[in-house]
Design an enzyme around this catalytic site. Structure first.
Site, PDB file in Angstrom:
ATOM      1  N   HIS A 168       3.393 -10.198  -9.315  1.00  0.00           N
ATOM      2  CA  HIS A 168       4.830 -10.443  -9.289  1.00  0.00           C
ATOM      3  C   HIS A 168       5.543  -9.370  -8.487  1.00  0.00           C
ATOM      4  O   HIS A 168       6.451  -9.648  -7.706  1.00  0.00           O
ATOM      5  CB  HIS A 168       5.395 -10.479 -10.712  1.00  0.00           C
ATOM      6  CG  HIS A 168       6.882 -10.629 -10.756  1.00  0.00           C
ATOM      7  ND1 HIS A 168       7.723  -9.556 -10.937  1.00  0.00           N
ATOM      8  CD2 HIS A 168       7.682 -11.710 -10.630  1.00  0.00           C
ATOM      9  CE1 HIS A 168       8.975  -9.976 -10.912  1.00  0.00           C
ATOM     10  NE2 HIS A 168       8.975 -11.274 -10.730  1.00  0.00           N
ATOM     11  N   SER A 169       5.141  -8.136  -8.666  1.00  0.00           N
ATOM     12  CA  SER A 169       5.707  -7.005  -7.931  1.00  0.00           C
ATOM     13  C   SER A 169       4.734  -5.849  -8.046  1.00  0.00           C
ATOM     14  O   SER A 169       3.656  -5.969  -8.648  1.00  0.00           O
ATOM     15  CB  SER A 169       7.079  -6.609  -8.504  1.00  0.00           C
ATOM     16  OG  SER A 169       6.925  -6.027  -9.790  1.00  0.00           O
ATOM     17  N   GLU A 215       0.832  -1.211   0.000  1.00  0.00           N
ATOM     18  CA  GLU A 215       0.000   0.000   0.000  1.00  0.00           C
ATOM     19  C   GLU A 215       0.861   1.253   0.000  1.00  0.00           C
ATOM     20  O   GLU A 215       0.521   2.256  -0.638  1.00  0.00           O
ATOM     21  CB  GLU A 215      -0.921  -0.015   1.222  1.00  0.00           C
ATOM     22  CG  GLU A 215      -1.978  -1.116   1.183  1.00  0.00           C
ATOM     23  CD  GLU A 215      -2.774  -1.200   2.476  1.00  0.00           C
ATOM     24  OE1 GLU A 215      -2.379  -0.516   3.456  1.00  0.00           O
ATOM     25  OE2 GLU A 215      -3.772  -1.942   2.515  1.00  0.00           O
ATOM     26  N   SER A 249      19.311  -7.945  -8.467  1.00  0.00           N
ATOM     27  CA  SER A 249      18.143  -7.855  -9.338  1.00  0.00           C
ATOM     28  C   SER A 249      18.240  -8.818 -10.512  1.00  0.00           C
ATOM     29  O   SER A 249      17.250  -9.406 -10.933  1.00  0.00           O
ATOM     30  CB  SER A 249      17.991  -6.435  -9.877  1.00  0.00           C
ATOM     31  OG  SER A 249      17.599  -5.548  -8.865  1.00  0.00           O
TER      32      SER A 249
END
Length: 443
Positions: A329-330, A107, A193
């Site tokens: 996923h993200s 959020e 990453s």
């Protein structure tokens, strides 16, 4: 050129009779033998039946589980779980912590207070259960959905928040994007990453641990635990990493989270074989597939895998943990663009590692609705407090952007720092340096 000056350096400089033999089988094919004796085809019998091996005709690798989706032990004849109930309660609270933090931080990203976030919904049992079987000295290479591994190994809420907001207390000194955690102890390499790069790196680290024990047998036994998703197993680094570990007999456990999707690509579009576990067999690696929503199954498999990895000086093990990614996923992804919302909601209701363990705890009289409500409320308050504190902290000094690569800052980096300082002093109204620790003096 004199022959005494030109002498190639090679392991073949020694007499061939003194060279170590790496292959223990017979080099020659003896007449009358009923099986292949060539290197590369181990113990393969000759046959006159020309049959192509079809994977569809072979039985699938089974999935190990301890309790069902109702939190009931499947094997009625087995003893109770060989873990103190207080520790199991800690596992549950750690999974709850990750779940509560995920909701709040997701959020926060939507509100623009955080640049990026990835949640672990549906996979908390894999991370917490596997980490519970490790020691603090075991070396971890994680991907970016292993928040539960960090939580189980003692990473505090303050540590999470400092990294997410990249403030001056961040272990990475603000150099990495959010959810790329890392710490010196317990031994946990900083997350990268780039997909799958940690897999060959982890094999190299495991080989280093093996060499350390060979040089000093009194060194405490340690393994490497390498986490990745089934999408990473589609990368070449996966195959290189497993082959290195297998041929060098490295003490490492590979944990693959098969959650059904590599971002937007479902598993059916990634491979046609029997999941990821079948690949471990192909590399000659001890392999098991487990129910990733069953924290007991994950813990027991990881504990046994660690013991196997330490046998005979080192052995690689592959664990494929089956789960379902109930989250996007993200924060950069909208999963409902490639899967039905009803499918996700069905999985949330039908099976979930947190709900499953909660049912077991309730069946054992260790948990109830009041404890659930109070614990979630306490966790939410704790997360929000650390959230606010970390968000208000200043960023690391500007000079931190130039260090940490080499032992000393290079001349080129020194010149860049001076140029940056000149620009900031020339145009002070264009840059707000109040958010950085030490301001302009931080260069």
């Amino acid at each position: 050129m004199s022959s005494s000056l030109w002498r190639p350096v090679s392991r073949f400089s020694r007499p061939l009779s003194k060279l170590p033999r790496r292959w223990s089988g017979s080099i020659s094919q003896r007449p009358g033998s009923d099986r292949v004796r060539f290197p590369g085809a181990i113990n393969s019998k000759f046959t006159t039946d020309m049959t192509f091996v079809n994977p569809a005709n072979a039985p699938n690798i089974p999935t190990y589980r301890v309790m069902d989706s109702d939190g009931v032990l499947v094997d009625k004849s087995r003893k109770s779980i060989d873990v103190p109930k207080e520790e199991i309660l800690t596992w549950y609270k750690n999974m709850l912590t990750v779940s509560v933090m995920d909701v709040i931080m997701f959020e926060a990203q939507r509100q623009g207070r955080l640049s990026f976030y990835m949640v672990s919904a549906g996979e908390e049992g894999i991370s917490v259960g596997s980490a519970a079987a490790l020691t603090p000295d075991d070396v971890v290479f994680a991907q970016y959905r292993e928040t539960g591994v960090f939580q189980q190994r003692g990473f505090a809420l303050k540590d999470f928040m400092n990294q997410l907001f990249a403030n001056r207390y961040d272990n990475g000194r603000g150099r990495n994007m959010p959810v790329h955690y890392g710490c010196n102890y317990p031994r946990t390499h900083t997350i990268s990453s780039t997909l799958a790069t940690q897999i060959p790196q982890s094999s190299g680290a495991a080989y280093a641990l093996k060499l350390q024990r060979l040089q000093n047998p009194d060194t405490p036994p340690r393994i490497v635990a390498c986490y990745f998703g089934e999408g990473a197993a589609s990368e070449g680094d996966f195959h290189a990493g497993l082959n290195i570990a297998a041929t060098r007999s490295c003490p490492i456990v590979f944990i693959c989270r098969n959650n059904g999707f590599a971002i937007s690509t479902p598993t059916l579009e990634q491979y046609r074989g029997d999941g990821i576990a079948s690949r471990g067999l192909g590399y000659g690696i001890d392999t098991i597939r487990v129910d990733g929503n069953d924290i007991f199954a994950v813990y027991e498999a990881m504990r046994k895998a660690r013991n196997i990895a330490l046998q005979d000086g080192g052995k690689p093990v592959l664990i494929e943990a089956m789960s379902y990614r109930v989250s996007h996923h993200s924060t950069s992804d909208d999963s409902f663009a490639y899967r039905a919302r009803v499918e996700v909601e069905d999985w949330k209701r039908r099976d979930n590692p947190i709900i499953r363990l909660r049912k077991w705890l309730e069946n054992e009289g260790l948990w109830n609705e009041d404890l659930e409500r109070d614990t979630r409320d306490q966790l939410r308050k704790a997360v929000l407090k650390e959230f606010g504190d970390a968000e208000r902290e200043k960023k690391p000094p500007l000079r931190e952007a130039f260090g940490g690569v080499y032992e000393e800052v290079t001349e080129e980096a020194e010149a860049q720092m001076k140029e940056l300082k000149r620009i900031l002093e020339t145009y002070p109204e264009e840059y707000d340096l109040r958010q950085f620790d030490e301001g302009i003096n931080g260069l």
